[in-house]
Scaffold this motif. Sequence first.
Motif, mmCIF file in Angstrom:
data_model
loop_
_atom_site.group_PDB
_atom_site.id
_atom_site.type_symbol
_atom_site.label_atom_id
_atom_site.label_comp_id
_atom_site.label_asym_id
_atom_site.label_seq_id
_atom_site.Cartn_x
_atom_site.Cartn_y
_atom_site.Cartn_z
ATOM 1 N N PRO A 1 33.753 36.206 42.182
ATOM 2 C CA PRO A 1 33.942 37.260 43.184
ATOM 3 C C PRO A 1 32.831 37.314 44.225
ATOM 4 C CG PRO A 1 33.108 38.204 41.160
ATOM 5 C CD PRO A 1 33.383 36.754 40.872
ATOM 6 N N SER B 1 38.933 44.229 38.435
ATOM 7 C CA SER B 1 39.678 43.087 38.944
ATOM 8 C C SER B 1 40.713 42.608 37.939
ATOM 9 C CB SER B 1 38.732 41.924 39.272
ATOM 10 O OG SER B 1 37.835 42.262 40.303
ATOM 11 N N GLU B 2 41.831 42.101 38.484
ATOM 12 C CA GLU B 2 42.851 41.480 37.650
ATOM 13 C C GLU B 2 43.125 40.075 38.166
ATOM 14 O OE1 GLU B 2 46.509 43.415 36.832
ATOM 15 O OE2 GLU B 2 45.577 45.000 35.636
ATOM 16 N N PRO C 1 43.486 36.056 41.899
ATOM 17 C CA PRO C 1 43.667 37.514 41.882
ATOM 18 C C PRO C 1 45.146 37.889 41.923
ATOM 19 C CG PRO C 1 41.939 36.888 43.423
ATOM 20 C CD PRO C 1 42.599 35.614 42.999
ATOM 21 N N GLY D 1 44.204 42.526 44.181
ATOM 22 C CA GLY D 1 43.615 42.217 42.891
ATOM 23 C C GLY D 1 42.401 43.032 42.513
ATOM 24 N N VAL D 2 42.003 43.985 43.361
ATOM 25 C CA VAL D 2 40.762 44.725 43.140
ATOM 26 C C VAL D 2 40.968 46.233 43.334
ATOM 27 C CG1 VAL D 2 38.416 45.123 44.006
ATOM 28 C CG2 VAL D 2 39.305 42.795 43.845
ATOM 29 N N THR E 1 33.300 44.001 37.700
ATOM 30 C CA THR E 1 32.262 43.223 38.380
ATOM 31 C C THR E 1 30.980 44.039 38.533
ATOM 32 O OG1 THR E 1 32.970 43.934 40.584
ATOM 33 C CG2 THR E 1 34.015 41.960 39.672
ATOM 34 N N ARG F 1 33.730 46.971 40.800
ATOM 35 C CA ARG F 1 35.158 46.723 41.049
ATOM 36 C C ARG F 1 35.874 46.407 39.735
ATOM 37 N NH1 ARG F 1 35.000 42.087 45.453
ATOM 38 N NH2 ARG F 1 33.018 41.628 44.386
#
Length: 299
Positions: free
Chosen positions: A145, A183-184, A192, A200-201, A177, A181
């Motif tokens: 990231p 994230s996926e 993402p 994605g975030v 992160t 964040r």
Amino acid sequence: MGPHPFRMIARRLTPHVRQRKNRRLATILLKPRARGLSAFAAAILTLFIPGANLLGADASPTDPGGTRFSPLDQINTGNVQNLGIAWIYRTGERSAGTPGAVGHNITAFESTPLIVGETLYLTTASSRVIALNAETGKELWQFDPQKGSAHRRSAANRGVAYWNGGSGGAPRIVYGTADGRLSELDAATGKPCADFGDNGVVNLRAGVADAWPNAPYYLSSPPAIYRNLVITGPSLQEDPSKGPGGVVRAFDVRTGKPVWTFHTVPQPGEFGHDTWKGDSWKDRSGANVWSLMSVDEKR
């Protein structure tokens, strides 16, 4: 990344794991030599918490109840001496140092690897996610990231959670992160998931840490997964007493939309608020869940 990398290493089991002076030993994967042992009888050890799960459903490095029990029994006191080196993987990562931590210029590798099927997932201190073939140690993909950033952040990161995709969906990796964040990532590709949050975030700092832009607020441990929810708790400052709150929040695992919030310090009108004298509740930091959470599925 530099000449002082961490590495994932597979080697013979010893009575205890010794951390080398250069701190490059991250994780041990033990491959059975003895006949009759399947390759996935391999045991995962980390410098901090021994044991990682071999899982195929929604998962984090523990079961929903937060235990670390493993039913694997093919490696035992009678054959452990037959274990040998399987593979070594080097993350190539080093820390630029932790502000305020005098004398501690190397961030510890704290990730508990997670194995789902034949894939091993791990994180690094700079929030990278790496997927490896659990049998061979071959890298399948990695997600960074902070790619292209001139000033990389490092913080404790204890691993990822896994969502099996529900009915007909693709499995996803869920993690936090160093800059706050959620994230996926697609579990197969590391890309993402565009339908989760903003490409994605989800920004976990929004609405919680806005007034304290320089205060730490991030996930240091994998979130809990319960059905279609991602449940998060933050890592916060130890002091001063005023700062971002330690709220526990749930988000829709598919979209990233907020579902509910639990204030660990009760707000006006909430149960327990009257136990806080005067305005001592206001902007109170701490009371946070920085470690792994448990879920009581029956309740």
